[in-house]
Enzyme design. Structure first.
Site, PDB file in Angstrom:
ATOM      1  N   LYS A  48      -1.251   6.582   1.248  1.00 42.52           N
ATOM      2  CA  LYS A  48      -0.446   5.611   1.989  1.00 42.52           C
ATOM      3  C   LYS A  48      -0.724   4.247   1.381  1.00 42.52           C
ATOM      4  O   LYS A  48      -1.871   3.784   1.388  1.00 42.52           O
ATOM      5  CB  LYS A  48      -0.827   5.613   3.466  1.00 42.52           C
ATOM      6  CG  LYS A  48      -0.060   4.597   4.289  1.00 42.52           C
ATOM      7  CD  LYS A  48      -0.505   4.621   5.743  1.00 42.52           C
ATOM      8  CE  LYS A  48       0.245   3.597   6.543  1.00 42.52           C
ATOM      9  NZ  LYS A  48      -0.237   3.540   7.929  1.00 42.52           N
ATOM     10  N   HIS A  67      -8.439   2.454  15.162  1.00 38.36           N
ATOM     11  CA  HIS A  67      -8.212   3.899  15.162  1.00 38.36           C
ATOM     12  C   HIS A  67      -9.290   4.583  14.329  1.00 38.36           C
ATOM     13  O   HIS A  67     -10.049   3.939  13.619  1.00 38.36           O
ATOM     14  CB  HIS A  67      -6.829   4.238  14.601  1.00 38.36           C
ATOM     15  CG  HIS A  67      -6.676   3.896  13.151  1.00 38.36           C
ATOM     16  ND1 HIS A  67      -6.469   2.607  12.708  1.00 38.36           N
ATOM     17  CD2 HIS A  67      -6.735   4.674  12.045  1.00 38.36           C
ATOM     18  CE1 HIS A  67      -6.395   2.607  11.390  1.00 38.36           C
ATOM     19  NE2 HIS A  67      -6.557   3.842  10.956  1.00 38.36           N
ATOM     20  N   ASP A  69      -9.543   8.024  11.578  1.00 34.20           N
ATOM     21  CA  ASP A  69      -8.675   8.886  10.778  1.00 34.20           C
ATOM     22  C   ASP A  69      -8.887  10.344  11.164  1.00 34.20           C
ATOM     23  O   ASP A  69      -9.968  10.732  11.605  1.00 34.20           O
ATOM     24  CB  ASP A  69      -8.963   8.702   9.287  1.00 34.20           C
ATOM     25  CG  ASP A  69      -8.616   7.301   8.793  1.00 34.20           C
ATOM     26  OD1 ASP A  69      -7.803   6.620   9.450  1.00 34.20           O
ATOM     27  OD2 ASP A  69      -9.151   6.900   7.747  1.00 34.20           O
ATOM     28  N   HIS A 108     -11.814   1.772  12.851  1.00 32.00           N
ATOM     29  CA  HIS A 108     -11.522   0.621  12.005  1.00 32.00           C
ATOM     30  C   HIS A 108     -10.146   0.060  12.327  1.00 32.00           C
ATOM     31  O   HIS A 108      -9.350   0.688  13.014  1.00 32.00           O
ATOM     32  CB  HIS A 108     -11.612   1.002  10.515  1.00 32.00           C
ATOM     33  CG  HIS A 108     -10.777   2.180  10.145  1.00 32.00           C
ATOM     34  ND1 HIS A 108     -11.151   3.481  10.410  1.00 32.00           N
ATOM     35  CD2 HIS A 108      -9.578   2.258   9.540  1.00 32.00           C
ATOM     36  CE1 HIS A 108     -10.233   4.304   9.976  1.00 32.00           C
ATOM     37  NE2 HIS A 108      -9.251   3.583   9.444  1.00 32.00           N
TER      38      HIS A 108
END
Length: 177
Positions: A48, A67, A69, A108
């Protein structure tokens, strides 16, 4: 030209991840590192690339909300050298299931810069789609026991997507025993 650059970057990222998996297996005391490698066989990965324009009111906006991962490992490249990633390191609530809580899934977020654009490329290394996400069997022998329930990768990803990138309500808490 873009495709060949991404292909080269992908190959090099896979080499780095192979090394990291080897180090992680040794650190976790796995007698057979293949059990960890098997979860990542073929190293499914996706990239991304994100562009954050400069923002005069940077203190009032986030580039990406807090959030964790859902992948096994994320490699991040600051393409133009402008920093903006912040990690929460205070309480360690979010733990990685495969390591039975040994490694944290770090919360993060991304901040924008008031004067400079920021470009970042995140390479997400996934477990194989047919994998059961759960503590590695070698890590739950004896008194240790599992700290997380096991779940299919499909169900794990459905739950992750439903959390709306909200690190405070970690999807991993749902699987904690």
């Amino acid at each position: 030209m873009c495709r060949s650059s991404v292909d080269r970057y992908s190959v090099e990222a896979a080499r780095v991840v192979s090394c990291l998996l080897r180090f992680m297996a040794a650190d976790m005391g796995l007698e057979q590192p293949e059990s960890l490698f098997q979860v990542f066989r073929g190293q499914p990965q996706n990239i991304k690339v994100t562009y954050y324009p400069p923002c005069a009111q940077a203190g009032k906006v986030l580039g990406l909300s807090p959030h964790t991962d859902a992948c096994g490992l994320t490699l991040l490249l600051h393409v133009n050298g402008v920093q903006g990633l912040q990690m929460r390191t205070d309480d360690g609530k979010w733990l990685a299931i495969l390591s039975n809580g040994r490694y944290r899934s770090v919360e993060h977020r991304v901040l924008v810069n008031p004067n400079k654009e920021r470009i970042a490329a995140a390479m997400f290394h996934q477990v194989c789609p047919d994998t059961t996400v759960g503590p590695l069997p070698e890590l739950v022998k004896g008194d240790a026991g599992p700290r997380f329930k096991s779940v299919s990768h499909a169900d794990f990803m459905k739950r992750f997507v439903s959390t709306n990138l909200d690190g405070r309500r970690s999807h991993l808490d749902h699987y904690r025993i």
